[in-house]
Design a protein around this motif. Structure first.
Motif, mmCIF file in Angstrom:
data_model
loop_
_atom_site.group_PDB
_atom_site.id
_atom_site.type_symbol
_atom_site.label_atom_id
_atom_site.label_comp_id
_atom_site.label_asym_id
_atom_site.label_seq_id
_atom_site.Cartn_x
_atom_site.Cartn_y
_atom_site.Cartn_z
ATOM 1 N N ARG A 191 0.969 -1.969 -0.013
ATOM 2 C CA ARG A 191 0.175 -0.253 0.058
ATOM 3 C C ARG A 191 0.600 1.927 -0.425
ATOM 4 O O ARG A 191 2.055 1.061 0.597
ATOM 5 N N PRO A 192 0.745 2.541 -0.928
ATOM 6 C CA PRO A 192 0.894 3.343 -0.972
ATOM 7 C C PRO A 192 1.144 3.793 0.109
ATOM 8 O O PRO A 192 0.033 3.910 1.265
ATOM 9 N N VAL A 193 2.541 5.106 0.709
ATOM 10 C CA VAL A 193 2.224 5.793 1.709
ATOM 11 C C VAL A 193 0.969 6.384 2.298
ATOM 12 O O VAL A 193 1.090 7.054 3.469
ATOM 13 N N ASP A 194 0.974 7.387 1.249
ATOM 14 C CA ASP A 194 -0.054 8.143 1.464
ATOM 15 C C ASP A 194 -1.993 7.865 0.834
ATOM 16 O O ASP A 194 -2.671 7.976 1.053
ATOM 17 N N LEU A 195 -1.722 6.380 0.899
ATOM 18 C CA LEU A 195 -2.672 6.083 0.461
ATOM 19 C C LEU A 195 -4.165 6.687 1.335
ATOM 20 O O LEU A 195 -3.409 6.248 3.472
ATOM 21 N N VAL A 196 -5.402 6.855 1.768
ATOM 22 C CA VAL A 196 -6.280 6.857 2.304
ATOM 23 C C VAL A 196 -7.847 5.657 2.637
ATOM 24 O O VAL A 196 -7.962 5.814 1.082
ATOM 25 N N VAL A 197 -7.556 5.246 3.633
ATOM 26 C CA VAL A 197 -8.601 4.499 3.228
ATOM 27 C C VAL A 197 -10.271 4.573 3.280
ATOM 28 O O VAL A 197 -10.779 5.258 3.931
ATOM 29 N N LEU A 198 -10.866 4.415 2.006
ATOM 30 C CA LEU A 198 -12.218 5.036 2.447
ATOM 31 C C LEU A 198 -13.534 4.158 3.123
ATOM 32 O O LEU A 198 -14.593 4.153 3.055
ATOM 33 N N ASP A 199 -13.265 2.664 2.785
ATOM 34 C CA ASP A 199 -13.911 1.569 2.451
ATOM 35 C C ASP A 199 -13.665 0.363 2.922
ATOM 36 O O ASP A 199 -12.477 0.452 2.211
ATOM 37 N N GLN A 200 -13.853 -0.511 4.208
ATOM 38 C CA GLN A 200 -13.289 -1.584 4.525
ATOM 39 C C GLN A 200 -14.380 -2.818 5.034
ATOM 40 O O GLN A 200 -15.331 -2.509 5.656
ATOM 41 N N ARG A 201 -14.436 -3.456 3.900
ATOM 42 C CA ARG A 201 -15.362 -4.549 4.135
ATOM 43 C C ARG A 201 -14.323 -6.324 4.656
ATOM 44 O O ARG A 201 -13.496 -5.971 3.521
ATOM 45 N N ASP A 202 -14.549 -7.053 5.695
ATOM 46 C CA ASP A 202 -14.250 -8.375 5.490
ATOM 47 C C ASP A 202 -14.218 -9.541 5.645
ATOM 48 O O ASP A 202 -15.474 -9.517 4.909
ATOM 49 N N GLY A 203 -13.909 -10.301 6.240
ATOM 50 C CA GLY A 203 -14.740 -11.505 6.232
ATOM 51 C C GLY A 203 -14.693 -11.540 4.505
ATOM 52 O O GLY A 203 -13.681 -12.028 3.679
ATOM 53 N N ALA A 204 -15.303 -13.253 3.747
ATOM 54 C CA ALA A 204 -15.223 -14.203 2.159
ATOM 55 C C ALA A 204 -15.462 -13.156 1.234
ATOM 56 O O ALA A 204 -14.707 -12.973 0.337
ATOM 57 N N ASP A 205 -16.144 -11.587 1.855
ATOM 58 C CA ASP A 205 -15.542 -10.515 0.427
ATOM 59 C C ASP A 205 -15.212 -9.221 1.103
ATOM 60 O O ASP A 205 -15.532 -8.563 0.973
ATOM 61 N N ALA A 206 -14.195 -9.613 1.364
ATOM 62 C CA ALA A 206 -12.996 -8.743 1.961
ATOM 63 C C ALA A 206 -12.546 -7.729 0.895
ATOM 64 O O ALA A 206 -12.385 -8.105 -0.289
ATOM 65 N N TYR A 207 -12.985 -6.416 1.554
ATOM 66 C CA TYR A 207 -12.667 -5.074 -0.176
ATOM 67 C C TYR A 207 -11.519 -3.856 1.242
ATOM 68 O O TYR A 207 -12.514 -4.214 2.058
ATOM 69 N N THR A 208 -11.034 -3.456 0.490
ATOM 70 C CA THR A 208 -10.667 -2.181 0.397
ATOM 71 C C THR A 208 -11.308 -1.263 -0.471
ATOM 72 O O THR A 208 -9.914 -1.644 -1.754
ATOM 73 N N LEU A 209 -11.005 -0.258 -0.153
ATOM 74 C CA LEU A 209 -10.890 1.317 -1.287
ATOM 75 C C LEU A 209 -10.015 2.403 -0.315
ATOM 76 O O LEU A 209 -10.682 2.642 0.496
ATOM 77 N N GLY A 210 -8.707 2.868 -1.450
ATOM 78 C CA GLY A 210 -8.297 3.182 -0.726
ATOM 79 C C GLY A 210 -8.139 4.308 -2.006
ATOM 80 O O GLY A 210 -8.299 4.238 -3.215
#
Length: 169
Positions: free
Chosen positions: A37-56
């Motif tokens: 992940r880039p150092v200037d990444l700002v995480v906007l949304d995150q889901r865990d589990g089987a449908d894991a997803y991170t939007l940054g």
């Protein structure tokens, strides 16, 4: 002759699926993606589990020719994939919008910052707020009505989407 027989036997084994590739450790792969992940990444949304997803969002830049335009990169990290598209938004008070694309089309979505939110446009608003007003990045867009009005947005704009189909390759 024996060498030819040995090579053909090996080829048959590989073709029959007896020789398998080394399985990928999913947890290890996820940790590697997180480490990238880039150092200037700002995480906007995150889901865990089987449908894991991170939007940054990262690498946000103002366009030198148009002060309302922002260009940036998104970080879309899925359980088994990583996508890093380049996108842009217009922070205009009269016509705020998000421009994105895929292999088939360019999508121009007119937004109504601070107005009523549909579930289908939540990501558009998350990205737009983060690019245009970074201090509000990651906040739930439906809670930003008062901030939108303070920033001069009407909150009464009509949302729409225009799809520009790309020519087939």
């Amino acid at each position: 002759m024996r060498a030819i027989h040995w090579i053909s036997s090996l080829s048959l084994l590989m073709a029959s699926g007896v020789v398998h590739a080394v399985p990928v450790d999913r947890e290890s792969l996820l940790e590697q993606m997180k480490a990238m992940r880039p150092v200037d990444l700002v995480v906007l949304d995150q889901r865990d589990g089987a449908d894991a997803y991170t939007l940054g969002i990262f690498a946000i830049n103002r366009d030198p020719a148009d002060p309302e335009l922002r260009r940036f990169k998104l970080w879309q990290e899925y359980a088994d994939d990583l996508v890093v598209p380049s996108e842009s938004v217009s922070c205009s008070r009269e016509e705020p919008l998000r421009m994105t694309r895929d292999n088939d089309a360019i999508y121009i979505r007119k937004l109504n910052p601070g107005g009523p939110l549909r579930l289908s446009t939540r990501e558009d608003h998350l990205v737009w707020w983060a690019a245009c007003h970074p201090t509000l990045a990651g906040k739930e867009p439906e809670t930003l009505g008062e901030q939108a009005r303070e920033l001069g947005y009407s909150t009464q704009l009509i949302e729409s989407e225009e799809v520009l189909r790309l020519p087939a390759p």
